[in-house]
Design an enzyme around this catalytic site. Structure first.
Site, PDB file in Angstrom:
ATOM      1  N   SER A 162      87.163  46.443  45.714  1.00 10.78           N
ATOM      2  CA  SER A 162      86.984  45.285  44.831  1.00 10.78           C
ATOM      3  C   SER A 162      87.160  45.707  43.377  1.00 10.78           C
ATOM      4  O   SER A 162      86.910  46.864  43.034  1.00 10.78           O
ATOM      5  CB  SER A 162      85.573  44.721  44.985  1.00 10.78           C
ATOM      6  OG  SER A 162      84.640  45.588  44.366  1.00 10.78           O
ATOM      7  N   ASP A 163      87.560  44.780  42.516  1.00 11.14           N
ATOM      8  CA  ASP A 163      87.393  45.028  41.096  1.00 11.14           C
ATOM      9  C   ASP A 163      85.883  45.041  40.820  1.00 11.14           C
ATOM     10  O   ASP A 163      85.083  44.602  41.658  1.00 11.14           O
ATOM     11  CB  ASP A 163      88.112  43.976  40.245  1.00 11.14           C
ATOM     12  CG  ASP A 163      88.337  44.489  38.814  1.00 11.14           C
ATOM     13  OD1 ASP A 163      87.679  45.480  38.416  1.00 11.14           O
ATOM     14  OD2 ASP A 163      89.150  43.885  38.075  1.00 11.14           O
TER      15      ASP A 163
END
Ligand code: BGC
Length: 763
Positions: free
Chosen positions: A212-213
């Site tokens: 994920s960011d």
């Protein structure tokens, strides 16, 4: 491994790492930003990093071999710092020059973006280090970036925004991809099974990890089922305990966790941080910078004749911006300014400041010490600083719970008179000079974003009449954040006594009048070009435009050097003798500038993005979501594809850039998908050329008038004729349909020349 351990292994343990799993032989995975250098798990001035030129600069070289070498050097930096996965490259597109991270993306063209991205990935991974190609997908602007839902039609998504990711996956087999903050067509990217499982893994055969960011994973069940392997950062990500609970509740099959753990193991099997040879990073930074510098106009003033007296003008000539802001920022161990570079090259320079790119006061230039103390005043640690700025994020060098105050202290080499001192940061501060209290109070944040105080700190200025050098101290009382990310960031800033900007401009004009050549360095500032917000204007900040016009009015040999990561308006462009773009040139930028201005090196850059005359001319400027939704209504018409359609002439077209020699394009021979271009160096010097091959359908229908189909570089001696052959990928004649990719039959012209502009192309 039991369920809890598996779930815990998939969520961050702190800002940059995952927990270790000794029972299955896995150490703690260490990640680090970012595209132009490797911060390391401890992002602080005491742990410096090589700073290469910005991604727009890499793309401006159009040279996959050079970019691959950049990747190899970054891998060496990762090995040195124990980093397994580099959080780069960013292959989102220059949809509009207002995009805040434009400087961090390569180009407006998907092919150029994908090829440069693939070369970067191949270089990093050949050095035993993983990547996360980011931000998957349609994260092309920053406004409401955490939540915006991008509405984009399937064909546009495939042909533009997914295209660079696809090319990188197919060509360089990256070991990781980062899922973006935003949503696409109603689904947050970290949960987007259609794009992650369907397209990325299913269609393209991606076999790495999807991370994920930072804080983008918001729902354990939807992320786990959507294909997200790792949720960063931690502690407290939605993986870990919430994920284990979801399995127990029957919402997520445990096999899905097994698969994610297996992918993490496979990543470790690929990573190899063992020591090996690598080339000198600083020398490469200098070479890439010169090769990226893009000469837009030149009436012959460049290269400079030896012995010329140069008036060097502009704030960024002494205080350049060498990297972009946000994730793309590192602390290099030194930077070379234009003034230092030209001086070191023996150029006869006289410097005057003229005007600044930023109205804020810069961190004090001094060898400082940061002293961390607990509530009882006990010293927890002392750390050297390169200047008055301190920035700790994630893994702090002292225990966060015990930390009470941090003091920055040192001897400030102030000139006698009214100096400006500034406290930069959010929270409580006490500022002293020679034991006299100059400020004791609180500075409040300008915005609600918890990281805003870190990335965009406010300043409180104090005017102080100082006798000369003084002992200064700035004590910051740390306010503990309830949850990660933990950070401490503040600065003691200083500006020497100086005349008003009006007076400085007048002095610069006088200096320019006296000199043979005026070199004016102008640029953007971190307030107008950085991560976390979009731009609202393409104007150069402050009074820089006025400075250029007034200098040009008194000296016909005025060279303007533009230190910006993305397009700026240049209303004076017809008044000056030459314009050279240097992007954010990395730590060796000043040396590279001297190389190019003196002619020791040829400027090698070609525009990776269309350069508008004015913002109002740009075909795509909308970055503001309405009720959380940003519509890509322009469809596939972005960049030169859109300029062509609108018929508006930009200031400089995509692909444009001059060297120090001239070229004639003699012949284009087409054999199936193979194109051979023959060209001659018709000028007086050896030179390099970027050979750009475009396709133009006889009947464009709903397609653009022409598009980039292949490119390569070549070199030739004066008078030499060379032939280069490129292969046009099949995809160049295909479009996305309901049935998938289909070639469009019909006649295509094959064009090559000095840019995408029809007037410079040859059939
Ligand atoms: C950025 C990413 C970056 C991450 C970690 C995010 O805000 O969008 O590009 O890798 O932070 O610093």
């Amino acid at each position: 491994m039991n369920l809890d351990r598996k779930a815990a292994l998939l969520g961050g343990q702190d800002m940059w790492t995952l927990p270790a799993a000794p029972e299955i032989g896995l150490p703690s995975l260490v990640t680090s930003d970012g595209p132009i250098g490797v911060r390391g798990a401890r992002w602080m001035a005491g742990d410096p990093a090589l700073a290469l030129p910005s991604p727009t600069a890499l793309a401006a070289t159009w040279d996959v071999g050079l970019v691959r070498r950049a990747g190899e050097v970054l891998a060496a930096e990762c090995r040195r710092k124990g980093v397994h996965v580099l959080l780069a490259p960013s292959v989102n597109l220059h949809r509009t020059p207002l995009g805040g991270r434009h400087f961090e993306f390569f180009s407006e063209d998907p092919l150029l973006t994908g090829e440069i991205g693939a070369a970067y990935v191949a270089g990093v991974q050949s050095g035993g280090v993983g990547v996360t190609v980011k931000h998957f997908v349609a994260n092309d602007s920053e406004t409401e970036r955490m939540t915006v839902d991008v509405q984009v039609d399937e064909r546009t998504l495939r042909e533009l925004y997914l295209a660079p990711f696809e090319l990188v996956v197919r060509k360089a087999a990256p070991w990781g991809v980062m899922a973006a903050y935003n949503g696409v067509n109603g689904v947050p990217m970290c949960e987007h099974a259609g794009l992650i499982e369907g397209v990325l893994r299913g269609e393209w055969g991606f076999d790495g990890i999807v991370m994920s960011d930072w804080t983008a994973a918001r729902d354990a069940v939807r992320c786990a089922l959507g294909g997200l392997d790792l949720a960063m950062p931690g502690p407290g990500s939605v993986y870990g305990e919430p994920l284990a609970r979801a399995v127990l509740e029957g919402l997520v099959p445990e096999e899905i966790l097994d698969l994610k753990v297996a992918r993490l193991k496979a990543l470790f099997a690929r990573v190899d941080l063992a020591d090996r040879e690598s080339e000198d990073g600083a020398a490469l930074a200098r070479e890439i910078a010169a090769r990226s510098f893009t000469l837009l106009t030149n009436d012959g003033v460049l290269p400079l004749d030896p012995g010329r007296k140069v008036a060097l003008i502009g704030g960024p000539a002494a205080d350049p911006r060498v990297t972009g802001g946000g994730s793309a920022m590192v602390f290099p161990d030194h930077t070379v300014s234009p003034l230092e570079g030209l001086t070191a090259a023996g150029v006869d320079v006289a410097y005057s400041r003229g005007a600044d790119a930023s109205a804020t006061v810069a961190p004090a230039v001094m060898a400082a010490t940061a002293t961390a103390r607990d509530a009882a005043g006990r010293v927890l640690g002392e750390f050297p600083l390169k200047d008055g700025a301190l920035l700790w994020l994630g893994t702090l060098p002292v225990p966060y719970e015990e930390l009470h105050t941090v003091e920055i202290s040192g001897v400030l080499d102030a000139a006698p008179g009214w100096n400006t001192l500034a406290v930069q940061g959010v929270g409580r501060f006490t500022l002293e000079a020679n034991g006299r209290t100059l400020f004791d109070g609180a500075v409040r944040p300008d915005a609600d974003d918890p990281l805003a105080g870190f990335f965009f700190p406010p300043q409180h200025e104090v005017l102080a009449d100082l006798p000369g050098p003084v002992v200064v101290s700035l004590v910051h009382t740390v306010r503990h954040a309830p949850e990660p990310p933990f950070f401490v960031g503040f600065a003691l800033c200083h500006r020497e006594p100086r005349p008003t900007t009006g007076r400085m401009i007048t002095q610069a004009v006088e200096a320019a009048r006296e000199a043979d050549v005026a070199v004016v360095v102008v640029g953007t500032s971190k307030e107008v070009e950085s991560e976390g917000f979009d731009r609202t204007s393409l104007k150069l900040p402050g009074r820089q435009d006025e400075l250029v016009s007034r200098v040009a009015a008194v000296n016909p040999r005025t060279v303007v050097v533009v230190n910006a990561g993305s397009p700026v308006e240049m209303p004076w462009r017809d008044e000056v003798a030459a314009i050279l773009l240097t992007w954010f040139p990395g730590q060796e930028g000043g040396h590279a500038l001297a190389d190019v201005l003196t002619g020791a090196a040829e400027p090698g850059g070609r525009l990776p993005t269309t350069w508008p005359a004015e913002l109002a001319d740009c075909p795509v400027i909308n970055v503001t979501p309405e009720e959380g939704v940003l519509r890509y209504d322009e469809g596939r018409f972005v960049g030169y594809r859109a300029w062509d359609r609108h018929g508006t002439a930009p200031a400089f077209p995509f692909g444009h850039g001059l060297g120090y020699t001239t070229w004639s394009y003699d012949e284009i021979a087409v054999d199936g998908l193979e194109v051979t271009v023959t060209l001659t160096n018709t000028g007086p010097r050896p030179g390099r050329e970027v050979v750009q091959v475009y396709l133009a359908p006889d009947e464009p229908g709903d397609r653009p008038a022409r598009w980039l189909a292949a490119f390569t570089t070549c070199a030739a001696q004066p008078g030499e004729t060379v032939s280069v052959t490129v292969e046009i990928p099949r995809r160049a004649v295909e479009v996305w349909t309901e049935r998938g990719w289909e070639a469009v039959p019909g006649a295509y012209r094959v064009l090559s020349g000095l840019s995408v502009s029809p007037t410079r192309l040859k059939i």
